[in-house]
Design a protein around this motif. Structure first.
Motif, PDB file in Angstrom:
ATOM      1  N   SER A   1      15.331   6.994   3.002  1.00  0.00           N
ATOM      2  CA  SER A   1      15.790   7.959   4.005  1.00  0.00           C
ATOM      3  C   SER A   1      17.214   7.608   4.417  1.00  0.00           C
ATOM      4  O   SER A   1      17.475   6.488   4.847  1.00  0.00           O
TER       5      SER A   1
ATOM      6  N   THR B   1       0.857  -1.192   0.000  1.00  0.00           N
ATOM      7  CA  THR B   1       0.000   0.000   0.000  1.00  0.00           C
ATOM      8  C   THR B   1       0.892   1.239   0.000  1.00  0.00           C
ATOM      9  O   THR B   1       2.070   1.163   0.333  1.00  0.00           O
ATOM     10  N   GLN B   2       0.282   2.379  -0.346  1.00  0.00           N
ATOM     11  CA  GLN B   2       1.083   3.603  -0.390  1.00  0.00           C
ATOM     12  C   GLN B   2       1.383   4.078   1.033  1.00  0.00           C
ATOM     13  O   GLN B   2       0.467   4.253   1.836  1.00  0.00           O
ATOM     14  N   ALA B   3       2.654   4.258   1.320  1.00  0.00           N
ATOM     15  CA  ALA B   3       3.034   4.693   2.668  1.00  0.00           C
ATOM     16  C   ALA B   3       3.169   6.211   2.690  1.00  0.00           C
ATOM     17  O   ALA B   3       3.284   6.854   1.653  1.00  0.00           O
ATOM     18  N   VAL B   4       3.140   6.782   3.887  1.00  0.00           N
ATOM     19  CA  VAL B   4       3.243   8.247   3.996  1.00  0.00           C
ATOM     20  C   VAL B   4       4.605   8.712   3.489  1.00  0.00           C
ATOM     21  O   VAL B   4       4.714   9.612   2.678  1.00  0.00           O
ATOM     22  N   HIS B   5       5.644   8.058   3.967  1.00  0.00           N
ATOM     23  CA  HIS B   5       6.986   8.448   3.542  1.00  0.00           C
ATOM     24  C   HIS B   5       7.521   7.440   2.542  1.00  0.00           C
ATOM     25  O   HIS B   5       8.264   6.535   2.883  1.00  0.00           O
ATOM     26  N   GLU B   6       7.089   7.607   1.290  1.00  0.00           N
ATOM     27  CA  GLU B   6       7.520   6.661   0.265  1.00  0.00           C
ATOM     28  C   GLU B   6       8.824   7.130  -0.333  1.00  0.00           C
ATOM     29  O   GLU B   6       8.845   7.773  -1.396  1.00  0.00           O
ATOM     30  N   ARG B   7       9.901   6.897   0.361  1.00  0.00           N
ATOM     31  CA  ARG B   7      11.179   7.394  -0.125  1.00  0.00           C
ATOM     32  C   ARG B   7      12.316   6.690   0.614  1.00  0.00           C
ATOM     33  O   ARG B   7      12.094   6.021   1.625  1.00  0.00           O
TER      34      ARG B   7
END
Ligand code: SF4
Length: 272
Positions: A70, A62-68
Motif C-alpha cells: 500500500s 498466514t494470509q492477510a486480508v490486505h495482501e498487497r
C-alpha cells in the motif's frame, strides 16, 4: 501528557478540561490546570514527500486480508462533498511525486514479494499525474506480474480512463462511490457527477475486463425523496445491463448502502 498538552497546539487531553453544557449544546470549556490552551490545531505533516515510509513491511505467515503493497500517494482530498469529514478536516491536500511513489513501490516489492500495489488516498482519481504514475508503474511491474489496484473511486470525467490504467492481477471488483443515484441529489451533496460520465466509466471498466462492480450509496441525505431511494435499484440494474452490449452477459453489481451519519465540521453536520 501535561507537558505535551502545554507544548503542542495539536495535543488535546480530555481529562484536563471540563465542559459546561446548555441542554445539548456546549456552553463553555474550562482548563483544569493553568497555562493550557483552549483552542487547538490539526497536526499536519507538511513535508509529505519526504516523510518516512515503512519500506520493509511485515509479511505474515498466514494470509492477510490486505495482501498487497500500500502506497499513500496523496493526503487530503480536493473534493468538497458536504457529508465528508475528511474533506474539511484533512486540509491542505498534499501529494507525493511520481518518482517518490515509484521508489517506494519498488522497495516494498523487493522486500515483500507481493503481487499487487494499491495506490491509496482519499480520492485516487484526483491525483493530478495519475496517468503518468500508472503508466510508469505498469511499465516497470508488468513483466513481474504485479498489478495495480485502487480503493473506492470518486466518479468524474477522469474515471473512464482508469480501467485501462489499473491492471489488478486479480481484476476483482472496481469500487465506485456513487453516493446518490440521481443527478439532482448529487448536486445537493456537492458531488456533481453526470449519469453519462458514470455510464462511460462503467462501460470502460467492462471493456477492460472487469466483471464485478461495487457501488457505494448513502441514504438519509438532505433533500432526498422516495424516488431517489428507488433510483438506487434502477441505476444498479441499468449498470448491470450495460455489460450485455459488450459480451452479452450481465454485470455483477455489489451494492453497499449506508445511512448518512452527520459529522461535525461538515455542512451536513447540522442535520444531526
Ligand atoms: S471525494 Fe471522497 S474523500 Fe473527497 S470529499 Fe468526497 S467523499 Fe470525501
Amino acid at each position: 501528557l501535561i507537558k505535551a498538552a502545554k507544548k503542542f497546539e495539536w495535543v488535546y487531553v480530555p481529562s484536563l478540561y471540563e465542559f459546561e453544557y446548555d441542554s445539548e449544546k456546549t456552553k463553555g470549556i474550562k482548563a483544569l490546570i493553568p497555562n493550557l490552551r483552549l483552542q487547538f490545531k490539526n497536526a499536519v505533516v507538511r513535508d509529505f514527500e519526504n516523510t518516512p515510509v515503512p519500506l520493509r513491511p511485515v509479511v505474515p505467515f498466514t494470509q492477510a486480508v490486505h495482501e498487497r503493497i500500500s502506497v499513500e500517494i496523496m493526503r487530503g482530498c480536493p473534493g468538497r462533498c458536504y457529508f465528508c469529514q475528511a474533506s474539511f478536516c484533512r486540509r491542505p491536500v498534499r501529494r507525493r511525486s511520481v518518482e517518490k511513489i515509484t521508489e517506494i513501490a519498488k522497495a516494498c516489492y523487493y522486500s515483500t514479494g507481493f503481487d499487487t500495489i494499491s495506490l491509496l488516498s482519499l480520492s485516487t482519481a484526483d491525483y493530478p499525474e495519475l496517468e503518468e504514475l500508472t503508466a510508469k508503474l505498469n511499465e516497470y511491474f508488468r513483466d513481474k506480474h504485479v498489478g495495480l489496484s485502487m480503493p473506492s473511486l470518486r466518479v468524474d470525467r477522469q474515471l473512464k480512463l482508469l480501467p485501462g490504467l489499473v491492471t489488478s492481477v486479480r481484476k476483482g471488483g472496481l469500487t465506485i462511490a456513487v453516493e446518490a443515484a440521481s443527478e439532482r441529489l448529487r448536486e445537493i451533496i456537492n458531488k456533481p457527477l453526470k449519469d453519462e460520465d458514470l455510464f462511460a466509466a462503467v462501460e470502460a471498466a467492462y471493456r477492460a475486463g472487469w466483471q464485478r462492480l461495487k457501488l457505494y450509496f448513502i441514504v438519509g441525505l438532505a433533500g432526498e425523496t422516495e424516488e431517489d431511494i428507488k433510483s438506487v435499484v434502477e441505476l444498479s440494474f441499468q449498470l448491470a445491463k450495460l455489460r450485455k452490449q459488450i459480451d452479452g452477459k450481465t454485470g455483477q453489481i455489489n451494492v453497499t448502502i449506508s445511512w448518512l451519519v452527520p459529522k461535525p465540521h461538515t455542512p451536513f453536520g447540522w442535520l444531526a
